[in-house]
Design a protein around this motif. Structure first.
Motif, PDB file in Angstrom:
ATOM      1  N   TYR A 145       2.716  -7.439  -6.028  1.00 38.57           N
ATOM      2  CA  TYR A 145       4.091  -7.114  -6.431  1.00 38.57           C
ATOM      3  C   TYR A 145       4.181  -6.880  -7.932  1.00 38.57           C
ATOM      4  CZ  TYR A 145       8.943  -7.806  -7.719  1.00 38.57           C
ATOM      5  OH  TYR A 145      10.187  -7.657  -8.275  1.00 38.57           O
ATOM      6  N   GLU A 146       3.562  -7.770  -8.737  1.00 40.48           N
ATOM      7  CA  GLU A 146       3.610  -7.606 -10.189  1.00 40.48           C
ATOM      8  C   GLU A 146       2.910  -6.320 -10.620  1.00 40.48           C
ATOM      9  OE1 GLU A 146       2.213 -10.963 -12.330  1.00 40.48           O
ATOM     10  OE2 GLU A 146       3.751 -12.328 -11.561  1.00 40.48           O
ATOM     11  N   LYS A 147       1.799  -6.003  -9.963  1.00 37.70           N
ATOM     12  CA  LYS A 147       1.079  -4.769 -10.295  1.00 37.70           C
ATOM     13  C   LYS A 147       1.921  -3.541  -9.999  1.00 37.70           C
ATOM     14  CE  LYS A 147      -3.521  -6.772  -9.595  1.00 37.70           C
ATOM     15  NZ  LYS A 147      -4.740  -6.795  -8.750  1.00 37.70           N
ATOM     16  N   MET A 148       2.584  -3.546  -8.842  1.00 41.42           N
ATOM     17  CA  MET A 148       3.454  -2.421  -8.494  1.00 41.42           C
ATOM     18  C   MET A 148       4.601  -2.305  -9.488  1.00 41.42           C
ATOM     19  SD  MET A 148       2.682  -0.602  -5.720  1.00 41.42           S
ATOM     20  CE  MET A 148       4.264  -0.066  -5.086  1.00 41.42           C
ATOM     21  N   LYS A 149       5.220  -3.424  -9.802  1.00 39.13           N
ATOM     22  CA  LYS A 149       6.358  -3.426 -10.730  1.00 39.13           C
ATOM     23  C   LYS A 149       5.944  -2.886 -12.096  1.00 39.13           C
ATOM     24  CE  LYS A 149       7.936  -7.370 -12.224  1.00 39.13           C
ATOM     25  NZ  LYS A 149       8.619  -8.690 -12.320  1.00 39.13           N
ATOM     26  N   ASN A 150       4.763  -3.303 -12.579  1.00 39.17           N
ATOM     27  CA  ASN A 150       4.303  -2.858 -13.894  1.00 39.17           C
ATOM     28  C   ASN A 150       3.918  -1.384 -13.906  1.00 39.17           C
ATOM     29  OD1 ASN A 150       4.706  -5.366 -15.087  1.00 39.17           O
ATOM     30  ND2 ASN A 150       2.654  -6.097 -14.592  1.00 39.17           N
ATOM     31  N   LEU A 151       3.330  -0.913 -12.788  1.00 37.65           N
ATOM     32  CA  LEU A 151       3.008   0.511 -12.703  1.00 37.65           C
ATOM     33  C   LEU A 151       4.278   1.358 -12.734  1.00 37.65           C
ATOM     34  CD1 LEU A 151       0.115   0.690 -10.073  1.00 37.65           C
ATOM     35  CD2 LEU A 151      -0.029   1.248 -12.505  1.00 37.65           C
ATOM     36  N   PHE A 152       5.290   0.950 -11.998  1.00 38.72           N
ATOM     37  CA  PHE A 152       6.550   1.691 -11.985  1.00 38.72           C
ATOM     38  C   PHE A 152       7.200   1.663 -13.371  1.00 38.72           C
ATOM     39  CE2 PHE A 152       6.040   2.076  -7.572  1.00 38.72           C
ATOM     40  CZ  PHE A 152       7.023   2.891  -7.055  1.00 38.72           C
ATOM     41  N   LYS A 153       7.078   0.520 -14.057  1.00 39.27           N
ATOM     42  CA  LYS A 153       7.661   0.392 -15.394  1.00 39.27           C
ATOM     43  C   LYS A 153       7.001   1.366 -16.353  1.00 39.27           C
ATOM     44  CE  LYS A 153       8.809  -3.091 -18.885  1.00 39.27           C
ATOM     45  NZ  LYS A 153       8.678  -4.533 -19.254  1.00 39.27           N
ATOM     46  N   LYS A 154       5.676   1.546 -16.222  1.00 34.43           N
ATOM     47  CA  LYS A 154       4.957   2.494 -17.081  1.00 34.43           C
ATOM     48  C   LYS A 154       5.431   3.923 -16.849  1.00 34.43           C
ATOM     49  CE  LYS A 154       0.719  -0.254 -17.488  1.00 34.43           C
ATOM     50  NZ  LYS A 154      -0.738  -0.347 -17.173  1.00 34.43           N
ATOM     51  N   SER A 155       5.996   4.160 -15.667  1.00 32.31           N
ATOM     52  CA  SER A 155       6.511   5.488 -15.333  1.00 32.31           C
ATOM     53  C   SER A 155       8.024   5.578 -15.524  1.00 32.31           C
ATOM     54  CB  SER A 155       6.147   5.823 -13.878  1.00 32.31           C
ATOM     55  OG  SER A 155       6.535   7.125 -13.543  1.00 32.31           O
ATOM     56  N   ASN A 156       8.587   4.551 -16.223  1.00 31.45           N
ATOM     57  CA  ASN A 156      10.034   4.491 -16.475  1.00 31.45           C
ATOM     58  C   ASN A 156      10.839   4.468 -15.181  1.00 31.45           C
ATOM     59  OD1 ASN A 156       9.830   4.544 -19.360  1.00 31.45           O
ATOM     60  ND2 ASN A 156       9.394   6.743 -19.235  1.00 31.45           N
ATOM     61  N   ARG A 157      10.299   3.773 -14.190  1.00 29.16           N
ATOM     62  CA  ARG A 157      10.988   3.567 -12.925  1.00 29.16           C
ATOM     63  C   ARG A 157      11.076   2.074 -12.646  1.00 29.16           C
ATOM     64  NH1 ARG A 157       9.686   8.232  -8.750  1.00 29.16           N
ATOM     65  NH2 ARG A 157       9.010   9.905 -10.131  1.00 29.16           N
ATOM     66  N   VAL A 158      11.884   1.742 -11.666  1.00 25.57           N
ATOM     67  CA  VAL A 158      12.045   0.333 -11.289  1.00 25.57           C
ATOM     68  C   VAL A 158      11.595   0.155  -9.845  1.00 25.57           C
ATOM     69  CG1 VAL A 158      13.655  -1.575 -10.972  1.00 25.57           C
ATOM     70  CG2 VAL A 158      13.950   0.007 -12.899  1.00 25.57           C
ATOM     71  N   TYR A 159      10.688  -0.777  -9.635  1.00 24.43           N
ATOM     72  CA  TYR A 159      10.269  -1.099  -8.275  1.00 24.43           C
ATOM     73  C   TYR A 159      10.959  -2.387  -7.853  1.00 24.43           C
ATOM     74  CZ  TYR A 159       7.464  -2.318  -4.210  1.00 24.43           C
ATOM     75  OH  TYR A 159       7.070  -2.650  -2.930  1.00 24.43           O
ATOM     76  N   VAL A 160      11.700  -2.331  -6.762  1.00 27.02           N
ATOM     77  CA  VAL A 160      12.389  -3.504  -6.225  1.00 27.02           C
ATOM     78  C   VAL A 160      11.826  -3.794  -4.848  1.00 27.02           C
ATOM     79  CG1 VAL A 160      14.598  -4.517  -5.572  1.00 27.02           C
ATOM     80  CG2 VAL A 160      14.480  -2.939  -7.520  1.00 27.02           C
ATOM     81  N   LYS A 161      11.285  -4.993  -4.680  1.00 24.62           N
ATOM     82  CA  LYS A 161      10.649  -5.363  -3.412  1.00 24.62           C
ATOM     83  C   LYS A 161      11.634  -5.246  -2.266  1.00 24.62           C
ATOM     84  CE  LYS A 161       7.879  -9.075  -1.348  1.00 24.62           C
ATOM     85  NZ  LYS A 161       6.630  -8.300  -1.248  1.00 24.62           N
ATOM     86  N   GLY A 162      11.189  -4.585  -1.200  1.00 23.27           N
ATOM     87  CA  GLY A 162      12.011  -4.488   0.000  1.00 23.27           C
ATOM     88  C   GLY A 162      12.944  -3.308   0.043  1.00 23.27           C
ATOM     89  N   GLU A 163      13.037  -2.558  -1.064  1.00 27.90           N
ATOM     90  CA  GLU A 163      13.933  -1.409  -1.082  1.00 27.90           C
ATOM     91  C   GLU A 163      13.145  -0.112  -0.929  1.00 27.90           C
ATOM     92  OE1 GLU A 163      16.613  -1.262  -4.318  1.00 27.90           O
ATOM     93  OE2 GLU A 163      17.448  -3.265  -3.944  1.00 27.90           O
ATOM     94  N   GLY A 164      13.710   0.831  -0.198  1.00 29.26           N
ATOM     95  CA  GLY A 164      13.054   2.110  -0.017  1.00 29.26           C
ATOM     96  C   GLY A 164      13.058   2.922  -1.301  1.00 29.26           C
ATOM     97  N   ILE A 165      12.019   3.704  -1.516  1.00 31.73           N
ATOM     98  CA  ILE A 165      11.919   4.547  -2.705  1.00 31.73           C
ATOM     99  C   ILE A 165      11.657   5.974  -2.232  1.00 31.73           C
ATOM    100  CG2 ILE A 165      10.650   4.990  -4.838  1.00 31.73           C
ATOM    101  CD1 ILE A 165       9.944   2.002  -4.842  1.00 31.73           C
ATOM    102  N   SER A 166      12.559   6.863  -2.567  1.00 33.31           N
ATOM    103  CA  SER A 166      12.486   8.236  -2.080  1.00 33.31           C
ATOM    104  C   SER A 166      11.155   8.888  -2.445  1.00 33.31           C
ATOM    105  CB  SER A 166      13.641   9.049  -2.667  1.00 33.31           C
ATOM    106  OG  SER A 166      13.571  10.387  -2.253  1.00 33.31           O
ATOM    107  N   GLY A 167      10.455   9.389  -1.440  1.00 29.73           N
ATOM    108  CA  GLY A 167       9.202  10.105  -1.664  1.00 29.73           C
ATOM    109  C   GLY A 167       7.981   9.238  -1.836  1.00 29.73           C
ATOM    110  N   PHE A 168       8.175   7.969  -2.132  1.00 31.99           N
ATOM    111  CA  PHE A 168       7.042   7.090  -2.421  1.00 31.99           C
ATOM    112  C   PHE A 168       6.136   6.888  -1.206  1.00 31.99           C
ATOM    113  CE2 PHE A 168       5.945   2.414  -2.284  1.00 31.99           C
ATOM    114  CZ  PHE A 168       4.712   2.577  -2.897  1.00 31.99           C
ATOM    115  N   ILE A 169       6.718   6.514  -0.082  1.00 32.75           N
ATOM    116  CA  ILE A 169       5.915   6.249   1.111  1.00 32.75           C
ATOM    117  C   ILE A 169       5.195   7.505   1.580  1.00 32.75           C
ATOM    118  CG2 ILE A 169       5.969   5.470   3.507  1.00 32.75           C
ATOM    119  CD1 ILE A 169       6.459   3.260   1.514  1.00 32.75           C
ATOM    120  N   ASP A 170       5.834   8.656   1.441  1.00 32.62           N
ATOM    121  CA  ASP A 170       5.210   9.907   1.869  1.00 32.62           C
ATOM    122  C   ASP A 170       4.019  10.287   1.005  1.00 32.62           C
ATOM    123  OD1 ASP A 170       6.980  10.210   3.944  1.00 32.62           O
ATOM    124  OD2 ASP A 170       8.393  11.427   2.778  1.00 32.62           O
TER     125      ASP A 170
END
Length: 201
Positions: A145-170
């Motif tokens: 979870y921390e790794k995902m959150k930090n990667l998204f932060k580097k891309s100026n995005r926010v990763y929230v556990k349990g929430e869908g992210i458009s295009g991400f899963i695809d």
């Protein structure tokens, strides 16, 4: 009787991922035991009151509407909050017994060790491409979870556990994720009659 599958998941992100799993595995099946319409992914929106919400969903929204279908149930969850808990939030044997009493033919558990984020990180190259980060970017953090959150932060995005992210899963390489986590997904593959050499012991 007709047969069906119910897949209970924790949140929006897992919901999107398992819908892709469902479609992919169904396409890999040579002799279909189930119609795709009878493969239900049910989003519980969190782990709190898990047993009560599973009971309500299965009894009222599924079994009552389709009493002619025999369902096999899959309980899909992250293991991180259970690994070291002296008093885990869900007693899985009780959930399994409850579902069988309500008519489930079989109940299986699919455990994402330690979290579904660890599964996403199995395809780090696809994740970096989605986030428009350079290859080789290091996913810093003590857990998935921390790794995902930090990667998204580097891309100026926010990763929230349990929430869908458009295009991400695809963007995730599903074959790679399924292959690496074969042991966890094997019960689902077997029930669906997926023709895969990895299913053989």
């Amino acid at each position: 009787m007709k047969r069906g599958i119910v897949i209970f998941v924790e949140g929006d992100t897992e919901d999107a991922l398992y819908r892709r799993f469902k479609d992919k595995l169904h396409s890999m099946t040579e002799n279909h035991r189930f119609e795709v319409s009878d493969l239900i992914v049910c989003n519980l929106k969190g782990i709190g009151n898990f047993k009560i919400r599973v009971q309500r969903k299965f009894e009222k929204d599924i079994r009552r509407k389709h009493p002619e279908i025999e369902y096999t149930v899959f309980l899909c969850y992250d293991t991180d909050i259970f690994d070291f808990a002296s008093n885990p939030p869900v007693k899985w044997t009780e959930v399994e017994s409850m579902l069988k009493n309500l008519g489930a033919v079989k109940v299986h558990q699919v455990k994402a060790r330690h979290s579904i984020e660890d599964w996403f990180l199995n395809d780090l190259s696809g994740l970096l491409k989605f986030l428009k980060l350079p290859p080789g970017t290091n996913p810093n953090g003590n857990n998935g979870y921390e790794k995902m959150k930090n990667l998204f932060k580097k891309s100026n995005r926010v990763y929230v556990k349990g929430e869908g992210i458009s295009g991400f899963i695809d963007s995730i390489n599903l074959d790679k994720v399924m292959c690496i986590n074969c042991n966890q997904l094997k019960p689902l593959c077997k029930v669906l009659n997926v023709q895969c050499p990895r299913l053989n012991p």
